[in-house]
Motif scaffolding. Sequence first.
Motif, PDB file in Angstrom:
ATOM      1  N   PHE A 305      65.337   2.271  33.873  1.00 57.40           N
ATOM      2  CA  PHE A 305      65.603   1.026  34.594  1.00 57.40           C
ATOM      3  C   PHE A 305      66.226   1.334  35.953  1.00 57.40           C
ATOM      4  O   PHE A 305      66.770   2.417  36.193  1.00 57.40           O
ATOM      5  N   GLY A 306      66.132   0.357  36.841  1.00 60.28           N
ATOM      6  CA  GLY A 306      66.760   0.458  38.141  1.00 60.28           C
ATOM      7  C   GLY A 306      67.927  -0.495  38.230  1.00 60.28           C
ATOM      8  O   GLY A 306      67.979  -1.507  37.529  1.00 60.28           O
ATOM      9  N   GLY A 307      68.868  -0.196  39.097  1.00 58.05           N
ATOM     10  CA  GLY A 307      70.020  -1.055  39.290  1.00 58.05           C
ATOM     11  C   GLY A 307      71.103  -0.314  40.039  1.00 58.05           C
ATOM     12  O   GLY A 307      71.164   0.922  40.006  1.00 58.05           O
ATOM     13  N   LYS A 308      71.951  -1.050  40.740  1.00 61.48           N
ATOM     14  CA  LYS A 308      73.054  -0.457  41.502  1.00 61.48           C
ATOM     15  C   LYS A 308      72.541   0.553  42.523  1.00 61.48           C
ATOM     16  O   LYS A 308      73.225   1.529  42.866  1.00 61.48           O
ATOM     17  N   GLY A 309      71.290   0.313  42.978  1.00 57.46           N
ATOM     18  CA  GLY A 309      70.701   1.197  43.972  1.00 57.46           C
ATOM     19  C   GLY A 309      70.250   2.533  43.415  1.00 57.46           C
ATOM     20  O   GLY A 309      70.002   3.481  44.173  1.00 57.46           O
ATOM     21  N   LYS A 310      70.111   2.657  42.084  1.00 57.63           N
ATOM     22  CA  LYS A 310      69.717   3.918  41.464  1.00 57.63           C
ATOM     23  C   LYS A 310      68.526   3.721  40.538  1.00 57.63           C
ATOM     24  O   LYS A 310      68.131   2.600  40.233  1.00 57.63           O
ATOM     25  N   LYS A 311      67.993   4.831  40.073  1.00 57.78           N
ATOM     26  CA  LYS A 311      67.000   4.845  39.006  1.00 57.78           C
ATOM     27  C   LYS A 311      67.589   5.613  37.825  1.00 57.78           C
ATOM     28  O   LYS A 311      68.067   6.736  37.989  1.00 57.78           O
ATOM     29  N   TYR A 312      67.572   4.978  36.664  1.00 54.21           N
ATOM     30  CA  TYR A 312      68.132   5.598  35.471  1.00 54.21           C
ATOM     31  C   TYR A 312      67.022   5.888  34.470  1.00 54.21           C
ATOM     32  O   TYR A 312      66.124   5.069  34.267  1.00 54.21           O
ATOM     33  N   ARG A 313      67.127   7.048  33.812  1.00 54.14           N
ATOM     34  CA  ARG A 313      66.157   7.384  32.772  1.00 54.14           C
ATOM     35  C   ARG A 313      66.575   6.740  31.447  1.00 54.14           C
ATOM     36  O   ARG A 313      67.731   6.359  31.256  1.00 54.14           O
ATOM     37  N   ALA A 314      65.628   6.634  30.534  1.00 49.77           N
ATOM     38  CA  ALA A 314      65.925   6.091  29.210  1.00 49.77           C
ATOM     39  C   ALA A 314      66.976   6.954  28.517  1.00 49.77           C
ATOM     40  O   ALA A 314      66.938   8.181  28.583  1.00 49.77           O
ATOM     41  N   ASP A 315      67.919   6.322  27.862  1.00 48.72           N
ATOM     42  CA  ASP A 315      68.999   7.071  27.209  1.00 48.72           C
ATOM     43  C   ASP A 315      68.529   7.667  25.890  1.00 48.72           C
ATOM     44  O   ASP A 315      67.538   7.233  25.298  1.00 48.72           O
ATOM     45  N   THR A 316      69.270   8.641  25.419  1.00 44.12           N
ATOM     46  CA  THR A 316      68.984   9.309  24.150  1.00 44.12           C
ATOM     47  C   THR A 316      70.158   9.090  23.184  1.00 44.12           C
ATOM     48  O   THR A 316      71.257   8.709  23.605  1.00 44.12           O
ATOM     49  N   PRO A 317      69.962   9.368  21.889  1.00 43.01           N
ATOM     50  CA  PRO A 317      71.097   9.297  20.958  1.00 43.01           C
ATOM     51  C   PRO A 317      72.255  10.196  21.385  1.00 43.01           C
ATOM     52  O   PRO A 317      73.424   9.823  21.252  1.00 43.01           O
TER      53      PRO A 317
END
Length: 680
Positions: A305-317
């Motif tokens: 997802f994107g947000g706060k001016g960044k791109k984040y990858r899907a989280d893991t356990p």
Amino acid sequence: MSNILLIEPDYKNKYPPLGLMKISYFHKYVLHDYVRFTKGRLPNALNDTKWDRIYVTSLFTFEWAKTIEAVNYAKTLADDVSKITVGGIAATLLPDQIYEETGIHPVCGLLNEPGKLGLPGDECIDQIIPDYDILNDIDYKYPFHDAYFLSATKGCGMKCGFCAVQTLEPTYIPYMDIKEKIAAIDEKFGPKKDLLLMDNNVLRSNQFDRIIDDVIEAGFAKGATYMNPKTKKTVRRYVDFNQGLDGNLLTEPKAKRLGEIALRPARVAFDHIEDKETYEKALRLCAKNGITELSNYVLYNSEDFGGKGKKYRADTPEDLYDRMRITLDLKDEINRTLPEERHVAAFSFPMRYIPLNAHERGYVGSMWNAKFLRAVQCMLIPTQGKGVGNKDFFEADFGKSSKEFVRFLCMPDKLIAARGHFKEGGRGRTKETPEELRNRKAVWNKNQRKIKEWNRLYDQLDDVPSFIALIGDNEFLPEKVFGISSDTQKKLYLSYLTMPRLVALLGMVNHNSPTHSMLYHYIKEEYKELYFDILEFVTGNESQPLYVFKSFAEFFGKAGVADLLGFLSKEDYSADRLLKKWNEVSKRNDIDYVDFELIRVYRRFVDVKALSDEDHQFARYAIETTNMSELARILNKQFFKFETQILAAANRELGQMIIKDATRAVTNNIQMKLSQILRD
């Protein structure tokens, strides 16, 4: 004056429906209408009331079914659907789907524009105070109700891909006066204990100092107290920015101002591991400025997802574990630098991501699986919604490392729940009898042995990822065993099956297959406790389906049936209904080495005390060794005594019961014989 009905769907929620409370105030105190609120359905006494307007609110989209149910219920109360208004979060996010399912076009967004409800002056609704009195219309008690529910700002602006605020409150409003609203609430409904601010990003406001000044002026400075009007006890007041504080925008001056108010807790989002430095800085600033209770929202199961001016990858356990660990380690580090009276508490609240258009809670992120998501829920049950803030508990529940966390996620749910130390006289057990304590300890010991066996097999896995793939869908079916190539995985998989499914599996296995040999040896020799569990299950329920005995007898053969009889000997074969079922299965499947009907006859002899002690013991031995001819010989020898005892007992309850059972057996046999002749 119009009759107005407000409906909140019958889902569980912590906070009262603020939108309906404001609509109620508008109708009741501006338009002077009669207003009634219900959660779910109305009391029967009000079902015939004619309603001029009905409002149905909605919350999260995953409560879709209950929301649609509430709308359809409203349609039964209105003579025209034009009288029904649907709004709220889910209605705003999925308006077209609301219309498709209900035929009603919902009202979207905030009630801050003229004409949305078609009423004069309705643009003021978003800014008026809520009507607390409607909460007295229902029996449901919201956990958080004694508070001012207000907003000092609107909107957010960070545009995080997982968040609905950009749709619900698209325009950022940096300041709204809460002082006047608190005064109005006090006058109309009486003072409230706490201040719950629903702001989505208060730290973004260029009027932040003014907002803090308003909070203090309203009576919520640090250390503020409140006298409960009912109990007359003085208690601490608290301020809660319920939607959280953005660590990216927390500066030293803002943290200092937050330290001036009765903030509890400071909620700082930790949505992704990449925000670690920002998150840690925010917690340090809070602690430095005297904020002693810290918490976070830990989003997991998300996608890129994107947000706060960044791109984040899907989280893991592993990311979820690490973020919770970071919070607890940071708390310890901070407290080592502070005097004891200023020590902070820090709690993590894992929040499972569900897409904004999901109609239910079952969404599984690309880096997660259904089994792991369910396991996290099991691990959180002991917290009772209060968050994870104790390191000892965290390490026991979530593991001492992310690798151990994944191991726990793989564990069957029933074993996850069975971990932990045994406690005597624990919560809710102060009146436990010695026998109850012994029984509970026995169950605990049994579960610890099961956990030990699971760990033993898990440690033997040579391909953990493939096993995770096997259990990942969280659907544990017996037929899946036949697709497993590894014997270790097959054995381990048995611990995920319910006992009915495990017994069903035994009935599916081909006797000449390697799987049969492996399972037979594992259950009978390698892990005998599982065999005893199966015996208890097969003998423990007289209403069990016929396939249970059939599957067991086919898999374990004559020796297994003898073991079943050994279990029944504890109650001297009094399980009459069970024996009757087994007799039926035996006749259908040519199981001729045991006669369950003869064992039932033996029990009749026992009931009327027709056997001597010696014959009684010989008969039991004959049953346990499936020596039916010897059993028949013993019973035949005592038949005259049996007949005499029956006749002597004929006028008593026991004799009547035996005669009744015998008569029923005779009539059943006659009926079977007639049916057989007619079929032939």
